[in-house]
Design an enzyme around this catalytic site. Structure first.
Site, mmCIF file in Angstrom:
data_model
loop_
_atom_site.group_PDB
_atom_site.id
_atom_site.type_symbol
_atom_site.label_atom_id
_atom_site.label_comp_id
_atom_site.label_asym_id
_atom_site.label_seq_id
_atom_site.Cartn_x
_atom_site.Cartn_y
_atom_site.Cartn_z
ATOM 1 N N TRP A 31 -21.170 0.408 -15.407
ATOM 2 C CA TRP A 31 -22.608 0.114 -15.529
ATOM 3 C C TRP A 31 -22.944 -0.039 -17.009
ATOM 4 O O TRP A 31 -22.469 0.758 -17.839
ATOM 5 C CB TRP A 31 -23.441 1.270 -14.956
ATOM 6 N N PHE A 66 -22.164 8.237 -12.559
ATOM 7 C CA PHE A 66 -22.056 9.294 -11.543
ATOM 8 C C PHE A 66 -20.602 9.583 -11.196
ATOM 9 O O PHE A 66 -20.242 10.722 -10.870
ATOM 10 C CB PHE A 66 -22.832 8.877 -10.284
ATOM 11 N N GLU A 67 -19.763 8.558 -11.286
ATOM 12 C CA GLU A 67 -18.342 8.722 -10.933
ATOM 13 C C GLU A 67 -17.507 9.274 -12.094
ATOM 14 O O GLU A 67 -16.301 9.542 -11.925
ATOM 15 C CB GLU A 67 -17.747 7.379 -10.479
ATOM 16 N N VAL A 90 -26.849 5.734 -19.205
ATOM 17 C CA VAL A 90 -27.867 5.785 -18.152
ATOM 18 C C VAL A 90 -29.216 5.570 -18.821
ATOM 19 O O VAL A 90 -29.674 6.416 -19.591
ATOM 20 C CB VAL A 90 -27.848 7.136 -17.403
ATOM 21 N N ILE A 91 -29.812 4.426 -18.562
ATOM 22 C CA ILE A 91 -31.063 4.081 -19.244
ATOM 23 C C ILE A 91 -32.246 4.709 -18.512
ATOM 24 O O ILE A 91 -32.453 4.478 -17.323
ATOM 25 C CB ILE A 91 -31.193 2.553 -19.372
ATOM 26 N N HIS A 97 -33.591 7.519 -10.845
ATOM 27 C CA HIS A 97 -32.242 8.037 -10.605
ATOM 28 C C HIS A 97 -31.634 8.627 -11.863
ATOM 29 O O HIS A 97 -30.695 9.402 -11.801
ATOM 30 C CB HIS A 97 -31.312 6.913 -10.119
ATOM 31 N N PHE A 122 -18.607 14.974 -23.013
ATOM 32 C CA PHE A 122 -19.768 14.281 -22.431
ATOM 33 C C PHE A 122 -20.229 13.196 -23.403
ATOM 34 O O PHE A 122 -20.941 13.472 -24.361
ATOM 35 C CB PHE A 122 -20.878 15.310 -22.194
ATOM 36 N N ARG A 136 -27.090 3.070 -30.723
ATOM 37 C CA ARG A 136 -26.190 4.232 -30.689
ATOM 38 C C ARG A 136 -24.775 3.876 -30.240
ATOM 39 O O ARG A 136 -23.970 4.749 -29.924
ATOM 40 C CB ARG A 136 -26.789 5.293 -29.748
HETATM 41 N N1 RBF Z 1 -24.915 4.139 -13.410
HETATM 42 C C1 RBF Z 1 -24.904 4.158 -14.763
HETATM 43 O O1 RBF Z 1 -23.852 4.403 -15.369
HETATM 44 N N2 RBF Z 1 -26.044 3.884 -15.474
HETATM 45 C C2 RBF Z 1 -27.243 3.623 -14.871
HETATM 46 O O2 RBF Z 1 -28.233 3.399 -15.580
HETATM 47 C C3 RBF Z 1 -27.287 3.637 -13.446
HETATM 48 N N3 RBF Z 1 -28.466 3.409 -12.792
HETATM 49 C C4 RBF Z 1 -28.478 3.469 -11.443
HETATM 50 C C5 RBF Z 1 -29.668 3.287 -10.751
HETATM 51 C C6 RBF Z 1 -29.700 3.362 -9.357
HETATM 52 C C7 RBF Z 1 -31.012 3.154 -8.644
HETATM 53 C C8 RBF Z 1 -28.512 3.629 -8.640
HETATM 54 C C9 RBF Z 1 -28.511 3.746 -7.128
HETATM 55 C C10 RBF Z 1 -27.324 3.799 -9.307
HETATM 56 C C11 RBF Z 1 -27.276 3.723 -10.710
HETATM 57 N N4 RBF Z 1 -26.085 3.882 -11.386
HETATM 58 C C12 RBF Z 1 -26.068 3.885 -12.748
HETATM 59 C C13 RBF Z 1 -24.800 3.956 -10.659
HETATM 60 C C14 RBF Z 1 -24.358 5.379 -10.371
HETATM 61 O O3 RBF Z 1 -23.835 5.967 -11.560
HETATM 62 C C15 RBF Z 1 -23.248 5.363 -9.293
HETATM 63 O O4 RBF Z 1 -22.216 4.474 -9.705
HETATM 64 C C16 RBF Z 1 -23.754 4.917 -7.931
HETATM 65 O O5 RBF Z 1 -24.894 5.662 -7.585
HETATM 66 C C17 RBF Z 1 -22.671 5.113 -6.855
HETATM 67 O O6 RBF Z 1 -22.337 6.492 -6.728
#
Ligand code: RBF
Length: 168
Positions: A31, A66-67, A90-91, A97, A122, A136
């Protein structure tokens, strides 16, 4: 120095350990890959600059931040890996979320580190917008990837000092 002004690539480098025989895993979230690739480059280059051997740096990709926890655990459980660096972006504000993801990853990485007794770093940016993320990850505020790699190196140094009885 306030965190707003801090350049993430400026750190003290005195007394760093010899890491030429240490093996590192860098886990990278896909992501926001335009940013996480820059974090990876910063982390990788910092490890090399301070003595790591390219063949001792492995990379794993995960879909999103998340992974990172599980990906980091799979590497940290390997006997040959000395430290793991988890990189993601993660913005905030794009989705609610972000809070869930950030807290889960911070807690998850802490758990993996304690469970495996290894540095699991981290390296997740939680900026308000893409502009802050770019600042950054090689922009005016340096590169959080550099800082994450340096943190791994310093923790390995502390570990070897404690294990050698340096603080007795
Ligand atoms: N993963 C990121 O690394 N950065 C994000 O900004 C991010 N935003 C997300 C927003 C939503 C609504 C969802 C459902 C997932 C997002 N994810 C993001 C993905 C998350 O880390 C993970 O890969 C998924 O939720 C699958 O477990």
């Amino acid at each position: 120095m306030s965190s707003a002004d801090k350049n993430l690539s400026v750190f003290t480098t005195e007394g760093l350990p010899d890491i030429s025989a240490k093996k590192f895993a860098i886990v990278v979230a896909e992501w926001n890959s335009e940013v996480t690739e820059k974090l990876f480059e910063g982390a990788y280059q910092t490890l090399i600059t301070y003595g790591a051997i390219a063949a001792n740096i492995v990379r794993g990709n995960v879909p999103g931040s998340f992974e990172l926890t599980l990906g980091a655990q799979w590497f940290a459980q390997r006997k040959d890996i000395d430290a793991v660096i988890a990189l993601g972006v993660v913005i905030q504000g794009e989705t609610k979320h972000n809070d869930y993801i950030n807290h889960a990853v911070a807690q998850g990485i802490t758990n993996v580190s304690l469970k495996t007794d290894k540095p699991v770093i981290f390296g997740v940016l939680t900026p308000n917008n893409m502009e802050q993320a770019l600042e950054r990850s090689g922009g005016v505020h340096g590169n959080k990837g550099d800082e994450a790699a340096m943190t791994a190196i310093k923790m390995l140094g502390l570990y070897s000092e404690v294990a050698r009885g340096y603080y007795l």
